[in-house]
Design a protein around this motif. Structure first.
Motif, PDB file in Angstrom:
ATOM      1  N   UNK A 303      55.010  75.303 118.900  1.00  0.00           N
ATOM      2  CA  UNK A 303      54.115  76.451 118.861  1.00  0.00           C
ATOM      3  C   UNK A 303      53.433  76.697 120.197  1.00  0.00           C
ATOM      4  N   UNK A 304      54.042  76.205 121.288  1.00  0.00           N
ATOM      5  CA  UNK A 304      53.493  76.432 122.611  1.00  0.00           C
ATOM      6  C   UNK A 304      52.517  75.355 123.014  1.00  0.00           C
ATOM      7  N   UNK A 305      51.249  75.490 122.624  1.00  0.00           N
ATOM      8  CA  UNK A 305      50.226  74.525 123.019  1.00  0.00           C
ATOM      9  C   UNK A 305      50.317  73.223 122.245  1.00  0.00           C
ATOM     10  N   UNK A 306      50.916  73.255 121.062  1.00  0.00           N
ATOM     11  CA  UNK A 306      51.132  72.038 120.286  1.00  0.00           C
ATOM     12  C   UNK A 306      52.345  72.268 119.380  1.00  0.00           C
ATOM     13  N   UNK A 307      52.530  71.387 118.404  1.00  0.00           N
ATOM     14  CA  UNK A 307      53.692  71.502 117.519  1.00  0.00           C
ATOM     15  C   UNK A 307      53.287  71.143 116.100  1.00  0.00           C
ATOM     16  N   UNK A 308      54.036  71.652 115.151  1.00  0.00           N
ATOM     17  CA  UNK A 308      53.806  71.336 113.748  1.00  0.00           C
ATOM     18  C   UNK A 308      54.933  70.456 113.243  1.00  0.00           C
ATOM     19  N   UNK A 309      54.571  69.266 112.807  1.00  0.00           N
ATOM     20  CA  UNK A 309      55.537  68.330 112.251  1.00  0.00           C
ATOM     21  C   UNK A 309      55.641  68.559 110.752  1.00  0.00           C
ATOM     22  N   UNK A 310      56.832  68.914 110.312  1.00  0.00           N
ATOM     23  CA  UNK A 310      57.073  69.159 108.887  1.00  0.00           C
ATOM     24  C   UNK A 310      57.756  67.931 108.294  1.00  0.00           C
ATOM     25  N   UNK A 311      57.136  67.370 107.274  1.00  0.00           N
ATOM     26  CA  UNK A 311      57.660  66.155 106.638  1.00  0.00           C
ATOM     27  C   UNK A 311      57.928  66.378 105.167  1.00  0.00           C
ATOM     28  N   UNK A 312      58.755  65.508 104.626  1.00  0.00           N
ATOM     29  CA  UNK A 312      59.026  65.485 103.190  1.00  0.00           C
ATOM     30  C   UNK A 312      58.205  64.367 102.583  1.00  0.00           C
ATOM     31  N   UNK A 313      57.183  64.735 101.806  1.00  0.00           N
ATOM     32  CA  UNK A 313      56.335  63.749 101.149  1.00  0.00           C
ATOM     33  C   UNK A 313      56.690  63.617  99.690  1.00  0.00           C
ATOM     34  N   UNK A 314      56.068  62.687  98.977  1.00  0.00           N
ATOM     35  CA  UNK A 314      56.389  62.482  97.565  1.00  0.00           C
ATOM     36  C   UNK A 314      56.008  63.655  96.674  1.00  0.00           C
ATOM     37  N   UNK A 315      55.137  64.552  97.181  1.00  0.00           N
ATOM     38  CA  UNK A 315      54.758  65.733  96.389  1.00  0.00           C
ATOM     39  C   UNK A 315      55.168  67.016  97.099  1.00  0.00           C
ATOM     40  N   UNK A 316      56.181  66.912  97.947  1.00  0.00           N
ATOM     41  CA  UNK A 316      56.663  68.095  98.650  1.00  0.00           C
ATOM     42  C   UNK A 316      56.332  68.055 100.125  1.00  0.00           C
ATOM     43  N   UNK A 317      56.234  69.216 100.724  1.00  0.00           N
ATOM     44  CA  UNK A 317      56.036  69.319 102.167  1.00  0.00           C
ATOM     45  C   UNK A 317      54.695  68.747 102.603  1.00  0.00           C
ATOM     46  N   UNK A 318      54.703  68.008 103.711  1.00  0.00           N
ATOM     47  CA  UNK A 318      53.478  67.467 104.303  1.00  0.00           C
ATOM     48  C   UNK A 318      53.492  67.862 105.772  1.00  0.00           C
ATOM     49  N   UNK A 319      52.413  68.495 106.242  1.00  0.00           N
ATOM     50  CA  UNK A 319      52.356  69.041 107.595  1.00  0.00           C
ATOM     51  C   UNK A 319      51.322  68.307 108.442  1.00  0.00           C
ATOM     52  N   UNK A 320      51.599  68.212 109.735  1.00  0.00           N
ATOM     53  CA  UNK A 320      50.650  67.641 110.687  1.00  0.00           C
ATOM     54  C   UNK A 320      50.820  68.349 112.024  1.00  0.00           C
ATOM     55  N   UNK A 321      49.710  68.602 112.701  1.00  0.00           N
ATOM     56  CA  UNK A 321      49.753  69.163 114.041  1.00  0.00           C
ATOM     57  C   UNK A 321      49.799  68.001 115.036  1.00  0.00           C
ATOM     58  N   UNK A 322      50.821  67.980 115.871  1.00  0.00           N
ATOM     59  CA  UNK A 322      51.037  66.873 116.800  1.00  0.00           C
ATOM     60  C   UNK A 322      51.189  67.416 118.221  1.00  0.00           C
ATOM     61  N   UNK A 323      51.185  66.514 119.186  1.00  0.00           N
ATOM     62  CA  UNK A 323      51.398  66.906 120.570  1.00  0.00           C
ATOM     63  C   UNK A 323      52.799  67.493 120.725  1.00  0.00           C
ATOM     64  N   UNK A 324      52.919  68.517 121.556  1.00  0.00           N
ATOM     65  CA  UNK A 324      54.213  69.194 121.689  1.00  0.00           C
ATOM     66  C   UNK A 324      55.287  68.303 122.303  1.00  0.00           C
ATOM     67  N   UNK A 325      54.883  67.191 122.916  1.00  0.00           N
ATOM     68  CA  UNK A 325      55.865  66.274 123.498  1.00  0.00           C
ATOM     69  C   UNK A 325      56.385  65.255 122.484  1.00  0.00           C
ATOM     70  N   UNK A 326      55.828  65.239 121.286  1.00  0.00           N
ATOM     71  CA  UNK A 326      56.221  64.250 120.276  1.00  0.00           C
ATOM     72  C   UNK A 326      57.674  64.449 119.850  1.00  0.00           C
ATOM     73  N   UNK A 327      58.348  63.360 119.551  1.00  0.00           N
ATOM     74  CA  UNK A 327      59.734  63.392 119.104  1.00  0.00           C
ATOM     75  C   UNK A 327      59.893  62.528 117.863  1.00  0.00           C
ATOM     76  N   UNK A 328      60.527  63.084 116.839  1.00  0.00           N
ATOM     77  CA  UNK A 328      60.775  62.345 115.604  1.00  0.00           C
ATOM     78  C   UNK A 328      62.186  62.663 115.131  1.00  0.00           C
ATOM     79  N   UNK A 329      62.904  61.626 114.731  1.00  0.00           N
ATOM     80  CA  UNK A 329      64.254  61.827 114.204  1.00  0.00           C
ATOM     81  C   UNK A 329      64.169  62.317 112.766  1.00  0.00           C
ATOM     82  N   UNK A 330      65.123  63.147 112.380  1.00  0.00           N
ATOM     83  CA  UNK A 330      65.147  63.620 110.999  1.00  0.00           C
ATOM     84  C   UNK A 330      65.322  62.441 110.052  1.00  0.00           C
ATOM     85  N   UNK A 331      64.483  62.363 109.038  1.00  0.00           N
ATOM     86  CA  UNK A 331      64.532  61.277 108.064  1.00  0.00           C
ATOM     87  C   UNK A 331      63.713  60.060 108.457  1.00  0.00           C
ATOM     88  N   UNK A 332      63.130  60.068 109.669  1.00  0.00           N
ATOM     89  CA  UNK A 332      62.316  58.921 110.122  1.00  0.00           C
ATOM     90  C   UNK A 332      61.025  58.849 109.324  1.00  0.00           C
TER      91      UNK A 332
END
Length: 354
Positions: A303-332
């Motif tokens: 999102x430019x100044x930062x990023x939104x991390x979209x996760x799969x939680x036990x009750x559906x989607x779980x979101x977090x705003x993280x630094x735009x340089x963050x890297x996460x593998x799918x399924x991690x």
């Protein structure tokens, strides 16, 4: 200038009641936003204020005067509609001046008012143009000018920005709020857009199914939502919800959820064993290997100044705003932490704040 007060207002269409017992006060000079999804009753309430819909129960007061049976032209209000409702065969000057000409004001007074409104709204160069020669934002300013020149005690806005693109909406939000700051006219503004409400309002009235869910400042409804509904409706990105049971975690209150244990503030004063729903805004959760909340990453939205991390939680989607340089593998697996005072707690049955 005037106050607007709703005293046990109700609205029915035949045997079908869509609104009942609406009561609140709008102070002189306030900018109040009626906020809610389509069908919640916000536009109907505005139209009753304007006199375009009848009030079937209660008392509607403007400036201390009961106006239930007063004709719209005698209520000292001016309304800006969702569609600009400009006369296509009239130039901008004539559109703005029309209501004053109908009221038979002297030509010199009409000219004075139109030119003043045009100057405030940056429309002076366009007074001799037709509406078809204007952009969407300019047409909206003409509609606002037509309301301004009436010098009414109350301005009513019915979703005036919904036909504009995102960039122009942001620009017009600023213009409307600046106009209010200059004129200090009591203003009631209807929208389904929570960003408009949060950025423009002195006070927000959140509505749902013909009832009021919460009334408060933008900070009030964001920081202390009165219900799960308000918490879900206010805020971007969307708030995360987890369901669980209140337990003791080393002497501190916590909620045991499928995603893990989440500590909550002692100010909630909820007894162990109670079933609750907790809300956590994406801006308040942080990635923490020792955090109590677990989810699996799906993707990162830049999102430019930062990023939104979209996760799969036990009750559906779980979101977090993280630094735009963050890297996460799918399924991690990603673990999150949140300060107890940032957790919103709602009763699982009533969905009201605890």
């Amino acid at each position: 200038m005037a106050t607007v007060e709703y005293k046990n207002i109700g609205k029915s269409f035949g045997a079908f009641t869509i609104m009942r017992d609406i009561s609140f006060l709008i102070e002189d000079h306030q900018f109040v936003v009626l906020l809610g999804p389509s069908g919640c009753g916000k536009t109907t309430l505005l139209r009753m204020t304007a006199g375009l819909e009848t009030v079937t129960a209660g008392d509607l007061m403007i400036g201390g005067r009961r106006v239930n049976d007063v004709h719209p032209r005698d209520r000292d209000i001016a309304m800006v509609f969702q569609n600009y409702a400009l006369y296509p065969t009239m130039k901008v000057y004539e559109n703005i001046a029309f209501s004053l000409e109908v009221a038979k004001l002297p030509p010199a007074e009409i000219k004075k008012r139109v030119e003043r409104a045009a100057e405030i709204l940056n429309l002076t160069p366009y007074l001799q143009r037709y509406p078809k020669e204007l952009s969407g934002g300019q047409r909206q300013r003409v509609a606002m000018g037509r309301a301004m020149v009436r010098e009414a005690a109350v301005f009513l806005f019915d979703e005036p920005l919904s036909n504009l693109d995102a960039k122009l909406r942001a620009h017009m939000r600023t213009e409307i709020r600046q106009l209010h700051n200059r004129l200090k006219t009591t203003t009631i503004y209807v929208t389904h857009d929570q960003i408009e409400a949060m950025t423009m309002a002195d006070k927000i009235v959140v509505m749902r199914a013909g009832k009021i869910e919460q009334i408060g400042t933008p900070d009030d409804v964001y920081d202390r939502p009165a219900s799960k509904y308000v918490a879900d409706f206010i805020g971007s990105s969307a708030i995360n919800f987890l369901t669980g049971v209140v337990v003791s975690d080393n002497g501190a209150p916590a909620v045991d959820t499928k995603a893990g244990k989440v500590r909550i503030s002692t100010s909630h004063a909820v007894e162990p064993g109670r079933r609750v729903v907790i809300g956590m805004r994406p801006t308040d959760v942080t990635v923490d290997e020792a955090g109590g909340i677990a989810a699996r990453s799906l993707l990162i939205e830049r999102m430019g100044h930062d990023a939104q991390l979209c996760c799969d939680g036990p009750e559906g989607q779980f979101l977090a705003i993280v630094d735009k340089s963050a890297r996460f593998a799918e399924g991690q697996e990603v673990r999150f932490a949140i300060a107890p005072e940032k957790v919103h707690v709602f009763d699982a049955e009533t969905e009201n704040r605890l």
